[in-house]
Design a protein around this motif. Sequence first.
Motif, PDB file in Angstrom:
ATOM      1  N   ALA A  98      -0.933   2.746 -13.036  1.00  0.00           N
ATOM      2  CA  ALA A  98      -1.700   3.772 -13.744  1.00  0.00           C
ATOM      3  C   ALA A  98      -3.039   4.034 -13.069  1.00  0.00           C
ATOM      4  O   ALA A  98      -3.550   5.162 -13.086  1.00  0.00           O
ATOM      5  N   LEU A  99      -3.615   3.000 -12.467  1.00  0.00           N
ATOM      6  CA  LEU A  99      -4.899   3.150 -11.780  1.00  0.00           C
ATOM      7  C   LEU A  99      -4.731   3.639 -10.346  1.00  0.00           C
ATOM      8  O   LEU A  99      -5.727   3.982  -9.694  1.00  0.00           O
ATOM      9  N   GLY A 100      -3.502   3.627  -9.836  1.00  0.00           N
ATOM     10  CA  GLY A 100      -3.267   4.079  -8.476  1.00  0.00           C
ATOM     11  C   GLY A 100      -3.794   3.116  -7.430  1.00  0.00           C
ATOM     12  O   GLY A 100      -4.166   3.532  -6.321  1.00  0.00           O
ATOM     13  N   LEU A 101      -3.812   1.820  -7.740  1.00  0.00           N
ATOM     14  CA  LEU A 101      -4.333   0.807  -6.820  1.00  0.00           C
ATOM     15  C   LEU A 101      -3.193   0.180  -6.028  1.00  0.00           C
ATOM     16  O   LEU A 101      -2.046   0.099  -6.504  1.00  0.00           O
ATOM     17  N   THR A 102      -3.501  -0.288  -4.841  1.00  0.00           N
ATOM     18  CA  THR A 102      -2.519  -1.004  -4.027  1.00  0.00           C
ATOM     19  C   THR A 102      -2.408  -2.448  -4.514  1.00  0.00           C
ATOM     20  O   THR A 102      -3.250  -2.926  -5.292  1.00  0.00           O
TER      21      THR A 102
END
Length: 293
Positions: A225-229
Amino acid sequence: YLLTVPPRRPGPKRKRGKRGKGGAGIYPGLAALGIFGNATPALSAEVAREVTEANSVQVALASLSQRGLELGAEPALRLTYLLAGRALRHREEWMTAQEELRARGESLPSGPLAGKRVVISLDGGRVRLRVPALSGRRNEKTGHRKYEAPWREPKLVTIYTVGPDGKRDHSFPVVLDGVLDDADAAVRLLIAHLWRQGAHEAAHVTLVADGADWIWNRAKQIRTALGLTEAQFTEVVDWSHATEYLGETAKKRRGWTEQERAAWLSMATRRLHDGEAEQVFLELAVLLDGAAE
């Protein structure tokens, strides 16, 4: 600003009371000033804070009285419930607005968590709710009906930031919130707060929690949801729960004296504190292998 008089409905004639034919009316002038429930926002906030922090309504009323605010128990509870209801509606509105923004593919605005090292936490607790009966005899002394007090699990959300040394950064105020709902509702609330504070632009996010499956099974959902790797997202079992699990595991080893059990627990705790988690895992495997001995 008076309400229009509603058409008369069939049936027995109702008493009109003091409100008149049009009911109590509405007051847009007071609403524009933020006054609701016959109280200013400052008064409602003060009363609600005292009622929720005190261990009883009477203690809250005594504290308010010392500051010149004379209220009874019923008005104090009414203002508290009104403020809580408005706060929950406001929270739902901005959560829904953010979700609609994401659904349209629009980018979220930046926030104070951009570029920060963020720590998030989810945890459950236990609380009893008072559910009064809607019918039945009332107690002659108190005037109350019987009630049930079922256990519920509130799920709490915490967000804060840390510096390069791992210590908490006090320049960012801690976010604390919670729900009396299921795990999905708690994760939805956490994600909404993270979006609102700009955690989608954070340098790194660490999820700290106990070993509950309802948290770890949703860790990937939070990161996505946060678009983090994966390199920007770390999952950690917190220290207190980790050491608690070590103690519970040590109790499963049969044939040990209390001194042997305490010595192993001290050694495992020290290694865990020093970052030797892999060695602790090996020790646990050996311990559990001989649990029945």
